[in-house]
Design an enzyme around this catalytic site. Sequence first.
Site, PDB file in Angstrom:
ATOM      1  N   ARG A  30       0.825  -1.195   0.175  1.00  0.00           N
ATOM      2  CA  ARG A  30       0.199  -0.066   0.081  1.00  0.00           C
ATOM      3  C   ARG A  30       0.861   1.177  -0.073  1.00  0.00           C
ATOM      4  O   ARG A  30       0.603   2.112   0.580  1.00  0.00           O
ATOM      5  CB  ARG A  30      -0.941   0.158   1.338  1.00  0.00           C
ATOM      6  CG  ARG A  30      -1.989  -1.113   1.374  1.00  0.00           C
ATOM      7  CD  ARG A  30      -3.323  -0.692   0.455  1.00  0.00           C
ATOM      8  NE  ARG A  30      -4.091  -2.014   0.798  1.00  0.00           N
ATOM      9  CZ  ARG A  30      -5.239  -1.761   1.435  1.00  0.00           C
ATOM     10  NH1 ARG A  30      -5.655  -0.623   2.038  1.00  0.00           N
ATOM     11  NH2 ARG A  30      -6.283  -2.832   1.534  1.00  0.00           N
ATOM     12  N   ARG A  34      -3.534   6.605   0.704  1.00  0.00           N
ATOM     13  CA  ARG A  34      -3.982   7.789   1.556  1.00  0.00           C
ATOM     14  C   ARG A  34      -2.898   8.399   2.354  1.00  0.00           C
ATOM     15  O   ARG A  34      -3.197   9.390   2.837  1.00  0.00           O
ATOM     16  CB  ARG A  34      -5.289   7.458   2.495  1.00  0.00           C
ATOM     17  CG  ARG A  34      -6.392   7.294   1.322  1.00  0.00           C
ATOM     18  CD  ARG A  34      -7.561   6.696   2.130  1.00  0.00           C
ATOM     19  NE  ARG A  34      -7.074   5.453   2.656  1.00  0.00           N
ATOM     20  CZ  ARG A  34      -7.779   4.601   3.076  1.00  0.00           C
ATOM     21  NH1 ARG A  34      -8.942   4.749   3.604  1.00  0.00           N
ATOM     22  NH2 ARG A  34      -7.268   3.249   3.490  1.00  0.00           N
ATOM     23  N   ARG A  43      -7.983  11.556  -5.657  1.00  0.00           N
ATOM     24  CA  ARG A  43      -9.055  11.000  -4.951  1.00  0.00           C
ATOM     25  C   ARG A  43     -10.164  11.646  -4.771  1.00  0.00           C
ATOM     26  O   ARG A  43     -11.493  11.459  -4.619  1.00  0.00           O
ATOM     27  CB  ARG A  43      -8.822  10.219  -3.582  1.00  0.00           C
ATOM     28  CG  ARG A  43      -9.016   9.017  -3.116  1.00  0.00           C
ATOM     29  CD  ARG A  43      -9.607   7.973  -3.886  1.00  0.00           C
ATOM     30  NE  ARG A  43     -10.363   7.027  -2.998  1.00  0.00           N
ATOM     31  CZ  ARG A  43     -11.812   7.184  -3.008  1.00  0.00           C
ATOM     32  NH1 ARG A  43     -12.429   8.046  -3.719  1.00  0.00           N
ATOM     33  NH2 ARG A  43     -12.327   6.608  -2.023  1.00  0.00           N
ATOM     34  N   ASP A  81      -6.961  -3.464  -6.981  1.00  0.00           N
ATOM     35  CA  ASP A  81      -7.526  -4.100  -5.740  1.00  0.00           C
ATOM     36  C   ASP A  81      -7.776  -5.649  -5.876  1.00  0.00           C
ATOM     37  O   ASP A  81      -8.206  -6.183  -6.866  1.00  0.00           O
ATOM     38  CB  ASP A  81      -8.683  -3.320  -5.329  1.00  0.00           C
ATOM     39  CG  ASP A  81      -9.125  -3.436  -3.628  1.00  0.00           C
ATOM     40  OD1 ASP A  81      -8.830  -2.624  -3.083  1.00  0.00           O
ATOM     41  OD2 ASP A  81      -9.771  -4.503  -3.414  1.00  0.00           O
ATOM     42  N   TYR A 158     -14.644 -12.543   1.558  1.00  0.00           N
ATOM     43  CA  TYR A 158     -15.271 -11.262   1.207  1.00  0.00           C
ATOM     44  C   TYR A 158     -16.615 -11.514   0.487  1.00  0.00           C
ATOM     45  O   TYR A 158     -17.555 -10.575   0.708  1.00  0.00           O
ATOM     46  CB  TYR A 158     -14.460 -10.373   0.313  1.00  0.00           C
ATOM     47  CG  TYR A 158     -13.732  -9.463   0.911  1.00  0.00           C
ATOM     48  CD1 TYR A 158     -14.121  -8.408   1.704  1.00  0.00           C
ATOM     49  CD2 TYR A 158     -12.051  -9.728   1.063  1.00  0.00           C
ATOM     50  CE1 TYR A 158     -13.225  -7.415   2.334  1.00  0.00           C
ATOM     51  CE2 TYR A 158     -11.335  -8.993   1.776  1.00  0.00           C
ATOM     52  CZ  TYR A 158     -11.898  -7.565   2.690  1.00  0.00           C
ATOM     53  OH  TYR A 158     -11.079  -6.823   3.261  1.00  0.00           O
TER      54      TYR A 158
END
Length: 378
Positions: A30, A34, A43, A81, A158
Amino acid sequence: MHDFPPLRNDLIIRAARGEETERAPVWAMRQAGRSLPEFLKVREKHGFFEICRTPELATEVTMQPIRRYKGLLDAAIIFSDILVIPQAFGMVVEMNPGPHFPETLDTPADIQRLLHETVNVDKELGYVYEAITQTRIALNGEVPLIGFVGAPWTLMAYMIEGGGSKTFNKSKAWLFKYPEESKALLNRIADVCADHLVGQVKAGAQLVQVFDSWASELSPYDYRTFSLYSLIRLLNRFKSQLNANNLPQVPTILFAKGANTTIADQALSGYDVLSLEWTIEGGEARRIVDEALARAGQTERTVALQGNLDPSVLPAGAAATEEGVKRMSESFKGGLNNKPRAWVANLGHGVTPQMTADDVECFLKNVWKYSKANAGET
Ligand SMILES: Cc1c2[nH]c(c1CCC(=O)O)Cc1[nH]c(c(CCC(=O)O)c1C)Cc1[nH]c(c(CCC(=O)O)c1C)Cc1[nH]c(c(C)c1CCC(=O)O)C2
């Protein structure tokens, strides 16, 4: 295959193949995201999956950490992703702000609801391949590009839970109540994951990583029976399709997060690199892996290790990060003359929004400092 500019830094490829290196290659799971103000800016204007599906935007955010940490990173990872696979099966996945599936798989009868029996990855996920090719051009040979997928067990969880979970009650109930149907679903996901990785290598990915983020939720027996079993199927299909398509056998990394009790089994699963969470020391993992290989008579094979600083150390500041990296380096080295051997430095899990870009840079600089041969010797 496209003709890309020659690779100028192959440190991570050499470490993944089990070689000693002059310093440990380093990247951070990652690393795009962010913690970077430049990512937040993109974003503001674009949705998460919109970025994934727009090759120019995916290329831009993949390149952001490479540009910012100029020269400190030894790999880029394509911005995408793990949940693009459930989407490719026809499931709706939203990001608000975590993943959310409006419709979940509740019983095996719901598997019929998956739109596609098999998935044409070129048609459903071609945008990822386009982004990879554009990123390889943008990287201009600076560092290798990593492609990735989620592990079948993590993706199945998931699809059944509909998002994150504290207990995994629903997905585990499937394993124990419907073991055969669960295996069939895991196989189906594994085959699509393998095809997706082949598509990524065809487009230009130079290493691949499989993220089994929910690995530690299963007992050792269930991990072997359900997760590792499907991960081996995935790997075998991936490798044989690379061969069939005349593509290079790129190094493979397995991140079975926290599944420390099955490291010996993971070592024999065929993946080239095992990525570790911070809940085990590097030296201890090395001992377990080497013993497993010796017991199995696979002494000609080296399994490399990746990891594993606790990401929570980074926001605690420069002194804590330096101390953590120093200890990590001591634990993972082990080559001749105190050189790092078969080790890719990384965090034990991903960069979080709580970290600043400076925190990450401090981590990278300390890896450079302490992973060099003879670093830290008096
Ligand atoms: C479980 C998982 C997912 N996605 C991924 C995993 C496995 C790794 C892990 O265990 O963390 C993998 C992933 N997700 C993302 C990448 C990009 C490449 C990179 O590592 O820089 C990678 C490799 C971007 C992302 N994927 C996501 C973000 C943040 C979303 C945003 O921008 O709003 C990013 C940068 C969203 C996402 N996607 C997922 C979750 C749980 C979340 C929300 C959690 C969070 O907020 O961090 C599913």
